[in-house]
Design an enzyme around this catalytic site. Structure first.
Site, PDB file in Angstrom:
ATOM      1  N   ARG A  98      11.903  -1.377  10.290  1.00  0.00           N
ATOM      2  CA  ARG A  98      10.571  -1.268  11.306  1.00  0.00           C
ATOM      3  C   ARG A  98      10.475  -3.059  12.546  1.00  0.00           C
ATOM      4  NH1 ARG A  98       5.114   0.415   7.874  1.00  0.00           N
ATOM      5  NH2 ARG A  98       4.237  -1.328  10.046  1.00  0.00           N
ATOM      6  N   ARG A 127      12.325  -5.091   4.115  1.00  0.00           N
ATOM      7  CA  ARG A 127      11.802  -4.248   4.120  1.00  0.00           C
ATOM      8  C   ARG A 127      12.748  -3.731   4.720  1.00  0.00           C
ATOM      9  NH1 ARG A 127       6.016  -2.166   5.755  1.00  0.00           N
ATOM     10  NH2 ARG A 127       5.925  -3.112   6.936  1.00  0.00           N
ATOM     11  N   LYS A 131       1.050  -0.961   0.285  1.00  0.00           N
ATOM     12  CA  LYS A 131       0.241  -0.047  -0.146  1.00  0.00           C
ATOM     13  C   LYS A 131       0.901   1.468  -0.174  1.00  0.00           C
ATOM     14  CE  LYS A 131      -2.151  -0.758   3.501  1.00  0.00           C
ATOM     15  NZ  LYS A 131      -1.098  -2.085   4.013  1.00  0.00           N
ATOM     16  N   ARG A 160      -9.219   0.990   9.086  1.00  0.00           N
ATOM     17  CA  ARG A 160      -8.870  -0.118   8.789  1.00  0.00           C
ATOM     18  C   ARG A 160      -9.862  -1.373  10.065  1.00  0.00           C
ATOM     19  NH1 ARG A 160      -3.281   0.219   8.841  1.00  0.00           N
ATOM     20  NH2 ARG A 160      -2.193  -1.567   9.017  1.00  0.00           N
ATOM     21  N   ARG A 167       0.069  -9.636  12.465  1.00  0.00           N
ATOM     22  CA  ARG A 167      -0.461  -8.455  12.388  1.00  0.00           C
ATOM     23  C   ARG A 167      -1.650  -9.105  11.001  1.00  0.00           C
ATOM     24  NH1 ARG A 167       4.330  -5.134  10.366  1.00  0.00           N
ATOM     25  NH2 ARG A 167       3.369  -3.600   8.887  1.00  0.00           N
TER      26      ARG A 167
END
Ligand code: AP5
Length: 212
Positions: free
Chosen positions: A156, A123, A13, A88, A167
């Site tokens: 992160r 990431r 996203k 969300r 998650r």
């Protein structure tokens, strides 16, 4: 144009929101980035959000709805925006409706969970400006250094494998019902996230009717 980007954590996203933002000249509004900024700055809001974020849970609706409402009232959002990570929950979607926000399209990026887990481990995110990279698919030019601002590109905290799994569970339980919510409005379009960022961007632009 007011857009919503839907998709599991790591579906891409943020990456696609950056591309749409550059193309259309409207801001990417990422509640995740705003919350991380608040945590970094040690604000009261950041302190309230931190525990939920670290464990992979959602921050409470009232906190997130509050920051979103303030953000879309800023001058740079007057010609449209891309909501990345909001809503969300169904309660957040209803709050958006109650604010009178007209949404043009809801774009879902679908990626299988196995690929998401692989992506998250690679990431890297700039500590300073929040730009997002991947060590394999979208590397920084100089290792560990953000191309945009020269800040440190780091992993992160919530990208640890066990947090990613929780998650994904939270996404299925709390956020996936939004697909039905927006399907009923006729505004939902789904694209299959591809292996290459540029290939997904092409599908996204096609789905939004933006010439590449
Ligand atoms: P948030 O920051 O919104 O995290 P998220 O939804 O979990 O999404 P991510 O940022 O992890 O992934 P993304 O889909 O943007 O993927 P990306 O483009 O980076 O939220 C973090 C936390 O904040 C939440 O857990 C929650 O606690 C809280 N929060 C935020 N909003 C909230 C809300 N509304 N309500 C309640 N709580 C809220 O891509 C991932 C990686 O893959 C990158 O490395 C990228 O380079 C790479 N990649 C992307 N596309 C491709 C591709 N096509 N091929 C290969 N690699 C790709």
């Amino acid at each position: 144009m007011n857009l919503i980007l839907l998709g599991a954590p790591g579906a891409g996203k943020g990456t696609q929101a950056e591309a749409i933002s550059a193309k259309l000249g409207i801001p990417q509004i990422s509640t995740g980035n705003m919350l991380r900024e608040a945590v970094k700055n040690g604000t009261e809001l950041g302190l309230r959000a931190k525990a939920a974020m670290d464990s992979g849970a959602l921050v409470s609706d009232d906190i997130v709805i509050g920051i979103l409402k303030d953000r879309i009232a800023e001058p740079d959002a007057k010609n449209g925006y891309i909501l990345d990570g909001f809503p969300r929950t169904v309660a957040q979607a209803e709050a958006l409706d109650e604010m009178g926000v007209q949404i043009d399209k809801v774009l879902e990026i679908h990626v299988a969970n196995e690929r998401i887990i692989a992506r998250m481990s690679g990431r890297r995110v700039c500590e300073k400006c929040g730009a997002s990279y991947h060590i394999e698919y979208k590397p920084t030019t100089k290792p560990g250094i953000c191309d945009v601002c020269g800040g440190a590109a780091v992993q992160r905290a919530d990208d640890a494998p066990e947090t990613v799994l929780s998650r994904l569970e939270v996404y299925e339980e709390k956020t996936a019902p939004l697909k039905d919510y927006y399907w009923e409005t006729g505004k939902l379009v789904t694209v299959e996230g591809q292996e290459e960022v540029a290939d997904t961007t092409k599908l996204v632009f096609d789905a939004l009717g933006i010439n590449g």
